[in-house]
Design a protein around this motif. Structure first.
Motif, short mmCIF file in Angstrom:
data_model
loop_
_atom_site.label_atom_id
_atom_site.label_comp_id
_atom_site.label_asym_id
_atom_site.label_seq_id
_atom_site.Cartn_x
_atom_site.Cartn_y
_atom_site.Cartn_z
N THR A 1 0.59 -0.95 -0.10
CA THR A 1 -0.36 -0.15 -0.14
C THR A 1 0.81 1.55 -0.25
OG1 THR A 1 -2.11 -1.33 1.51
CG2 THR A 1 -1.65 1.10 1.47
N ALA B 1 -7.63 8.41 -8.10
CA ALA B 1 -9.17 7.97 -8.80
C ALA B 1 -9.78 8.65 -10.08
CB ALA B 1 -10.14 8.85 -7.82
N ASP C 1 -11.29 5.74 -12.31
CA ASP C 1 -12.43 4.64 -12.31
C ASP C 1 -12.66 5.13 -13.85
OD1 ASP C 1 -12.80 5.12 -9.60
OD2 ASP C 1 -13.94 7.35 -9.47
N SER D 1 -7.09 -1.77 -5.65
CA SER D 1 -7.96 -0.41 -5.32
C SER D 1 -7.27 0.45 -4.76
CB SER D 1 -8.42 -1.52 -3.71
OG SER D 1 -7.84 -2.18 -3.19
N TRP D 2 -8.22 1.35 -4.82
CA TRP D 2 -8.42 2.49 -4.11
C TRP D 2 -9.02 3.33 -3.63
CZ3 TRP D 2 -9.35 0.46 -9.10
CH2 TRP D 2 -10.24 1.20 -9.03
N ASP D 3 -8.47 4.25 -2.41
CA ASP D 3 -9.71 4.82 -1.85
C ASP D 3 -8.84 6.51 -1.85
OD1 ASP D 3 -7.99 5.55 0.48
OD2 ASP D 3 -9.18 3.32 1.46
N ALA D 4 -9.33 7.23 -1.01
CA ALA D 4 -9.76 9.13 -0.30
C ALA D 4 -8.22 8.62 -0.34
CB ALA D 4 -10.17 9.58 0.00
#
Length: 293
Positions: free
Chosen positions: A64, A72, A76, A125-128
């Motif tokens: 990570t 994003a 996306d 995977s990714w988030d903020a």
């Protein structure tokens, strides 16, 4: 531009840049644009050992890193791009490119096709705040990353009252505040064009198999499902409101499903097959010098 523009030329991210403005850019503006390019390269390049992408690739298990600001927006878009092409386009195609010789060392030694396994969205995977790779792999954002960077540089430099700007990064062109006529380079003869496209407040991006090509028919447009280079399409051009989307559509047009993605995103396009046939989208504004066969 109605008067002779000021032109700033330089090399970055492995390509030649040319930025045209009505007046010469001050040093602070050039420094700001250079900082944007350096930051993006440091985060997303698979060719430099200090990048976030190289950190992810160097792990033997789950790794990570802090999510770059563009995570994003780009991933996306990759999800839509991958779905439209049935998995032919993937941000984890980097390992396949490296296996064919387009690696960080530019070895150009082909070790054969390396097909993708499983759904890349289960591995990446990714988030903020974070970007996580759950098993070994190499991210390559070449399907839309240069377009994204062109958008960032354009945004950094352009003001509505400054007389317009044209940012060209090796064929990915963003035009704001002016109209630019752009030639569509013939993929087999760089001295010729198959047409011209007049672009205003939009972006035009191109992709072709004669760029970043090596070995026996190897080039940078691989089908992630097989690890094999595309054989039926020679070049694509797309116009969209942003360079990232134009770049993504230009990539998608090498595969089935690209036309549908272009229509959904409101992009126009031209495509040339390896047999010389030329086709284009409904309502395309390009002036082509030859008819489709």
């Amino acid at each position: 531009m109605t008067t002779a523009p000021a032109v700033w030329r330089f090399d970055a991210i492995g390509t030649r840049w040319e930025i045209q403005t009505a007046a010469a850019l001050p040093d602070e503006a050039r420094d700001a644009a250079s900082a944007v390019i350096e930051r993006f390269d440091r985060e997303w390049s698979r060719f430099r050992p200090d990048s976030f992408v190289s950190t992810l690739a160097g792990g033997s298990g789950e790794v990570t890193v802090p999510a770059p600001a563009d995570t994003a927006a780009m991933l996306d878009a990759y999800a839509e791009l991958s779905e439209a092409t049935g998995g032919a386009v993937s941000p984890l195609v980097g390992a396949a490119l490296a296996h064919r010789g387009y690696d960080a060392a530019y070895s150009l030694v082909d070790r054969g096709p390396l097909a993708a396994t499983g759904d890349w969205r289960q591995r990446l995977s990714w988030d903020a705040g974070t970007l996580t790779l759950r098993e070994p792999g190499i991210i390559d954002v070449g399907a839309l990353g240069k377009g994204r960077l062109v958008d960032l540089v354009t945004s950094c430099l352009h003001r509505s009252d400054d007389g317009g700007i044209v940012v060209d990064a090796g064929g990915d062109v963003s035009v704001r505040g002016v109209t630019e006529r752009i030639g569509l380079e013939h993929p087999y003869d760089p001295s010729r064009a198959i047409g011209v496209w007049e672009v205003t407040d939009a972006a035009l991006c191109a992709s072709a198999v004669n760029r970043r090509a090596w070995g026996d028919g190897l080039h940078h447009v691989l089908d992630a499902r097989t690890g094999q280079p595309v054989r039926t399409v020679a070049a694509t051009w797309a116009v969209a409101p942003t360079a990232m989307r134009a770049d993504a559509v230009a990539t998608a047009l090498f595969f089935a499903g690209g036309e549908a993605l272009a229509a959904r995103w409101g992009a126009s396009w031209v495509r040339m097959a390896t047999d010389g046939q030329v086709e284009w989208s409904p309502g395309c504004g390009a002036e082509l010098f030859r008819a489709a066969r």
